[in-house]
Design a protein around this motif. Structure first.
Motif, PDB file in Angstrom:
ATOM      1  N   THR A 198       0.829  -1.208   0.000  1.00 59.25           N
ATOM      2  CA  THR A 198       0.000   0.000   0.000  1.00 59.25           C
ATOM      3  C   THR A 198       0.860   1.254   0.000  1.00 59.25           C
ATOM      4  O   THR A 198       0.656   2.167  -0.812  1.00 59.25           O
ATOM      5  N   ASP A 199       1.850   1.327   0.905  1.00 59.32           N
ATOM      6  CA  ASP A 199       2.741   2.489   0.964  1.00 59.32           C
ATOM      7  C   ASP A 199       3.764   2.467  -0.169  1.00 59.32           C
ATOM      8  O   ASP A 199       4.108   3.519  -0.721  1.00 59.32           O
ATOM      9  N   ILE A 200       4.264   1.277  -0.515  1.00 63.19           N
ATOM     10  CA  ILE A 200       5.282   1.176  -1.565  1.00 63.19           C
ATOM     11  C   ILE A 200       4.763   1.724  -2.886  1.00 63.19           C
ATOM     12  O   ILE A 200       5.477   2.419  -3.617  1.00 63.19           O
ATOM     13  N   SER A 201       3.512   1.443  -3.210  1.00 67.56           N
ATOM     14  CA  SER A 201       2.963   1.879  -4.494  1.00 67.56           C
ATOM     15  C   SER A 201       2.936   3.398  -4.611  1.00 67.56           C
ATOM     16  O   SER A 201       3.308   3.958  -5.649  1.00 67.56           O
ATOM     17  N   ILE A 202       2.519   4.089  -3.540  1.00 67.54           N
ATOM     18  CA  ILE A 202       2.449   5.548  -3.599  1.00 67.54           C
ATOM     19  C   ILE A 202       3.841   6.157  -3.563  1.00 67.54           C
ATOM     20  O   ILE A 202       4.095   7.213  -4.156  1.00 67.54           O
ATOM     21  N   ILE A 203       4.795   5.499  -2.884  1.00 68.28           N
ATOM     22  CA  ILE A 203       6.169   6.002  -2.831  1.00 68.28           C
ATOM     23  C   ILE A 203       6.793   5.988  -4.219  1.00 68.28           C
ATOM     24  O   ILE A 203       7.388   6.982  -4.668  1.00 68.28           O
ATOM     25  N   THR A 204       6.693   4.867  -4.930  1.00 71.50           N
ATOM     26  CA  THR A 204       7.303   4.771  -6.258  1.00 71.50           C
ATOM     27  C   THR A 204       6.657   5.752  -7.236  1.00 71.50           C
ATOM     28  O   THR A 204       7.327   6.288  -8.129  1.00 71.50           O
ATOM     29  N   MET A 205       5.359   6.016  -7.080  1.00 71.47           N
ATOM     30  CA  MET A 205       4.689   6.964  -7.974  1.00 71.47           C
ATOM     31  C   MET A 205       5.080   8.412  -7.648  1.00 71.47           C
ATOM     32  O   MET A 205       5.457   9.181  -8.538  1.00 71.47           O
ATOM     33  N   MET A 206       5.015   8.783  -6.363  1.00 67.52           N
ATOM     34  CA  MET A 206       5.275  10.173  -5.981  1.00 67.52           C
ATOM     35  C   MET A 206       6.748  10.565  -6.137  1.00 67.52           C
ATOM     36  O   MET A 206       7.060  11.743  -6.310  1.00 67.52           O
ATOM     37  N   LEU A 207       7.643   9.575  -6.086  1.00 71.26           N
ATOM     38  CA  LEU A 207       9.059   9.868  -6.332  1.00 71.26           C
ATOM     39  C   LEU A 207       9.386   9.876  -7.825  1.00 71.26           C
ATOM     40  O   LEU A 207      10.528  10.109  -8.207  1.00 71.26           O
ATOM     41  N   GLU A 208       8.373   9.591  -8.662  1.00 73.07           N
ATOM     42  CA  GLU A 208       8.508   9.644 -10.122  1.00 73.07           C
ATOM     43  C   GLU A 208       9.609   8.712 -10.616  1.00 73.07           C
ATOM     44  O   GLU A 208      10.405   9.071 -11.489  1.00 73.07           O
ATOM     45  N   LEU A 209       9.642   7.493 -10.067  1.00 74.61           N
ATOM     46  CA  LEU A 209      10.687   6.534 -10.432  1.00 74.61           C
ATOM     47  C   LEU A 209      10.331   5.825 -11.729  1.00 74.61           C
ATOM     48  O   LEU A 209       9.163   5.581 -12.031  1.00 74.61           O
ATOM     49  N   LYS A 210      11.358   5.469 -12.477  1.00 70.04           N
ATOM     50  CA  LYS A 210      11.199   4.793 -13.763  1.00 70.04           C
ATOM     51  C   LYS A 210      12.495   4.056 -14.068  1.00 70.04           C
ATOM     52  O   LYS A 210      13.516   4.248 -13.371  1.00 70.04           O
ATOM     53  N   PRO A 211      12.515   3.182 -15.093  1.00 72.35           N
ATOM     54  CA  PRO A 211      13.766   2.516 -15.466  1.00 72.35           C
ATOM     55  C   PRO A 211      14.865   3.534 -15.756  1.00 72.35           C
ATOM     56  O   PRO A 211      14.658   4.489 -16.503  1.00 72.35           O
ATOM     57  N   GLY A 212      16.016   3.328 -15.127  1.00 72.60           N
ATOM     58  CA  GLY A 212      17.139   4.244 -15.298  1.00 72.60           C
ATOM     59  C   GLY A 212      17.305   5.235 -14.167  1.00 72.60           C
ATOM     60  O   GLY A 212      18.331   5.931 -14.096  1.00 72.60           O
ATOM     61  N   SER A 213      16.340   5.325 -13.253  1.00 73.21           N
ATOM     62  CA  SER A 213      16.442   6.275 -12.141  1.00 73.21           C
ATOM     63  C   SER A 213      17.524   5.847 -11.154  1.00 73.21           C
ATOM     64  O   SER A 213      17.787   4.657 -10.958  1.00 73.21           O
ATOM     65  N   ILE A 214      18.144   6.845 -10.506  1.00 74.29           N
ATOM     66  CA  ILE A 214      19.115   6.619  -9.438  1.00 74.29           C
ATOM     67  C   ILE A 214      18.433   6.972  -8.120  1.00 74.29           C
ATOM     68  O   ILE A 214      17.917   8.080  -7.953  1.00 74.29           O
ATOM     69  N   VAL A 215      18.408   6.019  -7.171  1.00 71.31           N
ATOM     70  CA  VAL A 215      17.683   6.206  -5.917  1.00 71.31           C
ATOM     71  C   VAL A 215      18.620   5.957  -4.737  1.00 71.31           C
ATOM     72  O   VAL A 215      19.414   5.009  -4.754  1.00 71.31           O
ATOM     73  N   CYS A 216      18.504   6.799  -3.708  1.00 69.98           N
ATOM     74  CA  CYS A 216      19.208   6.589  -2.443  1.00 69.98           C
ATOM     75  C   CYS A 216      18.173   6.242  -1.373  1.00 69.98           C
ATOM     76  O   CYS A 216      17.106   6.871  -1.303  1.00 69.98           O
ATOM     77  N   GLU A 217      18.511   5.268  -0.521  1.00 74.38           N
ATOM     78  CA  GLU A 217      17.578   4.793   0.501  1.00 74.38           C
ATOM     79  C   GLU A 217      18.294   4.596   1.827  1.00 74.38           C
ATOM     80  O   GLU A 217      19.428   4.140   1.881  1.00 74.38           O
ATOM     81  N   SER A 218      17.602   4.931   2.917  1.00 74.36           N
ATOM     82  CA  SER A 218      18.100   4.637   4.264  1.00 74.36           C
ATOM     83  C   SER A 218      16.905   4.583   5.200  1.00 74.36           C
ATOM     84  O   SER A 218      16.038   5.465   5.174  1.00 74.36           O
ATOM     85  N   GLY A 219      16.805   3.501   6.044  1.00 73.51           N
ATOM     86  CA  GLY A 219      17.669   2.360   6.070  1.00 73.51           C
ATOM     87  C   GLY A 219      17.107   1.180   5.271  1.00 73.51           C
ATOM     88  O   GLY A 219      15.910   1.089   4.985  1.00 73.51           O
ATOM     89  N   THR A 220      18.004   0.238   5.035  1.00 77.01           N
ATOM     90  CA  THR A 220      17.659  -0.927   4.231  1.00 77.01           C
ATOM     91  C   THR A 220      16.664  -1.834   4.947  1.00 77.01           C
ATOM     92  O   THR A 220      15.717  -2.335   4.339  1.00 77.01           O
ATOM     93  N   GLY A 221      16.888  -2.066   6.240  1.00 71.38           N
ATOM     94  CA  GLY A 221      15.973  -2.889   7.027  1.00 71.38           C
ATOM     95  C   GLY A 221      15.881  -4.306   6.500  1.00 71.38           C
ATOM     96  O   GLY A 221      16.888  -4.971   6.262  1.00 71.38           O
ATOM     97  N   SER A 222      14.659  -4.781   6.278  1.00 68.43           N
ATOM     98  CA  SER A 222      14.438  -6.145   5.791  1.00 68.43           C
ATOM     99  C   SER A 222      14.423  -6.226   4.270  1.00 68.43           C
ATOM    100  O   SER A 222      14.279  -7.317   3.713  1.00 68.43           O
ATOM    101  N   GLY A 223      14.531  -5.086   3.587  1.00 68.06           N
ATOM    102  CA  GLY A 223      14.640  -5.094   2.131  1.00 68.06           C
ATOM    103  C   GLY A 223      13.327  -5.139   1.386  1.00 68.06           C
ATOM    104  O   GLY A 223      13.308  -5.387   0.181  1.00 68.06           O
ATOM    105  N   SER A 224      12.208  -4.888   2.058  1.00 72.35           N
ATOM    106  CA  SER A 224      10.909  -4.927   1.387  1.00 72.35           C
ATOM    107  C   SER A 224      10.814  -3.849   0.311  1.00 72.35           C
ATOM    108  O   SER A 224      10.571  -4.139  -0.867  1.00 72.35           O
TER     109      SER A 224
END
Length: 306
Positions: free
Chosen positions: A90-116
């Motif tokens: 539910t949250d992942i779907s809105i995150i990927t859309m609102m961050l405007e991610l697409k093939p070729g995007s460079i993303v930074c994330e913290s923290g990794t946690g369980s990797g979901s």
């Protein structure tokens, strides 16, 4: 086998999903000579899995059967070993859309946690993008590297074990988006701004408490971020099922049924409203919400680097 490229057949060393039902499934690492116990009996990897097609129906030793599914980020979110609290679809779907991610995007994330979220981000930016993920806890970082290698996506992700609030993401001016899921995200806003590209990069911060959101928004404003907004996603699931309701006796049906020439056994009259009324109940499909629903998970705060 790769989480971003579909494989047709099950191979030795693959991670597969054993599907017993929508509420019962689990991951298994396929290995020669290994067996997996289920409530329907034993699955022998050498004879029952290796060489079979993904999606196959496998009969267990007790006569019951299961399906063997190719892993996806969505299935992994539902079945991964929890090292921390995780984000769900539910949250992942809105995150990927609102961050405007697409093939070729460079993303930074913290923290990794369980990797979901990490697996979903990797699938979104593949095949030419890259994920730089930072994990403060050394053992969790090592386990994440191991999982990414087993899942065939290690070339799309770089795992760093350090404190993002003190040392940043290890990259500068290249990221299209930054995601923060840490206890004090306001301390990492400066490093996030340094990691983002010169203009137009997007940032998202996930926090369970509104006090964290308030401090994060103040920090974003201080560092010159614009379009700051916070939202919360609540999911309400409905079950579609057949419901039977008794029809009230209004006196009209009895009169119509007793009129001359009406024969309820006649094929022409069996589908009529009067025939249904004679039975006393009517059936129809209805959407019924679950008695319990998933409530608050966290607040998502988005902003743009101006």
């Amino acid at each position: 086998m790769s989480f971003v490229e579909y494989g047709d057949t099950i191979k030795d060393g693959d991670t597969a999903i054993v599907f017993l039902g929508h509420e019962s499934m689990f991951p298994v690492k396929v290995q020669h000579g290994t067996v997996t116990q289920t409530k329907y009996g034993v699955i022998r990897h050498s004879t029952d899995l290796i060489g079979k097609k993904y999606g196959s129906k496998v009969t267990c030793s007790k006569g019951g059967w299961v399906f063997i599914l190719h892993p996806t980020p969505e299935l992994w979110t539902m079945n991964l070993p929890h090292r921390t609290q995780i984000l769900y679809s539910t949250d992942i779907s809105i995150i990927t859309m609102m961050l405007e991610l697409k093939p070729g995007s460079i993303v930074c994330e913290s923290g990794t946690g369980s990797g979901s979220l990490s697996h979903a981000l990797i699938r979104t930016v593949a095949p030419t993008g890259h994920l730089y993920t930072v994990e403060f806890h050394q053992q969790r970082a090592e386990k994440a590297r191991e999982e990414f290698r087993e899942h065939g996506v290690e070339h799309l992700v770089t795992v760093t074990n350090q404190d993002v609030c003190k040392n940043g993401f290890g990259v500068s001016n290249i990221a299209d988006a930054v995601f923060l899921d840490i206890p004090s995200p306001w301390e990492a806003i400066g490093h996030a701004k340094s990691a983002l590209k010169a203009e137009g990069g997007r940032i998202c911060s996930f926090s369970p408490c509104i006090e964290q959101v308030q401090r994060t928004c103040l920090a974003m404003e201080e560092y010159g971020f614009t379009e700051i907004n916070t939202l919360e996603i609540l999911l309400r699931v409905y079950n579609v099922r057949t419901i039977s309701l008794q029809i009230p006796d209004l006196g009209k049906a009895a009169e119509d049924n007793s009129s001359p020439g009406f024969d309820s056994s006649s094929p022409s009259n069996q589908g009529s409203p009067c025939a249904n009324l004679q039975q006393g109940t009517v059936q129809f499909k209805s959407g019924v919400p679950l008695r319990e629903m998933v409530g608050h998970t966290g607040y998502l705060t988005f902003a743009t680097k101006s």
